[in-house]
Design a protein around this motif. Structure first.
Motif, PDB file in Angstrom:
ATOM      1  N   LEU A 121      -5.414   2.777   3.065  1.00 51.23           N
ATOM      2  CA  LEU A 121      -5.507   1.273   3.356  1.00 51.23           C
ATOM      3  C   LEU A 121      -4.237   0.913   4.264  1.00 51.23           C
ATOM      4  N   TYR A 125       0.830  -1.276   0.081  1.00 50.26           N
ATOM      5  CA  TYR A 125       0.172  -0.222   0.157  1.00 50.26           C
ATOM      6  C   TYR A 125       0.712   1.251   0.162  1.00 50.26           C
ATOM      7  N   ARG A 160      -4.797   2.122   7.874  1.00 47.27           N
ATOM      8  CA  ARG A 160      -5.708   1.263   8.382  1.00 47.27           C
ATOM      9  C   ARG A 160      -5.182  -0.066   8.757  1.00 47.27           C
ATOM     10  N   GLU A 161      -4.025  -0.565   7.884  1.00 48.03           N
ATOM     11  CA  GLU A 161      -3.365  -2.018   8.267  1.00 48.03           C
ATOM     12  C   GLU A 161      -2.651  -1.677   9.650  1.00 48.03           C
TER      13      GLU A 161
END
Length: 109
Positions: free
Chosen positions: A96, A5, A99-100
């Protein structure tokens, strides 16, 4: 996934700006000309309308998913600002990735 990402977010900045910066160098910050050139053809308008709708969906997703996963808004402002200043190509992979990182931090605690 967070590394992937991150790489995609970097590409999401570099590729679009590799086209925008030379245009600005040649024409300056002429927003009306930029809009005119972007919407000159139907296919150009199609692409821009698709991007605008995608950006709106992404902003809603960032807000919803950020809240759902317990992310602080102070963490979500980077992909929101990135979406508004660069585009979905940066905002989505950046969100993303964040968030990870957040989910991994939550499982460790």
């Amino acid at each position: 996934m967070k590394v992937l990402y991150g790489v995609l977010a970097l590409l999401g900045i570099v590729l679009p700006y590799s086209q925008l910066i030379p245009w600005i160098y040649e024409h300056g910050l002429q927003l009306p000309l930029l809009i005119e050139e972007a919407a000159r053809t139907r296919i150009g308008s199609f692409a821009w309308l698709d991007v605008i709708v995608s950006a709106i969906v992404l902003l809603v997703f960032i807000r919803y998913e950020g809240k759902r996963t317990g992310m602080k808004m102070s963490l979500c402002w980077v992909p929101i600002l990135g979406t508004l200043t660069v585009g979905v190509s940066f905002g989505l992979p950046m969100f993303l990735m964040l968030r990870e990182l957040h989910l991994k931090k939550m499982t460790v605690e």
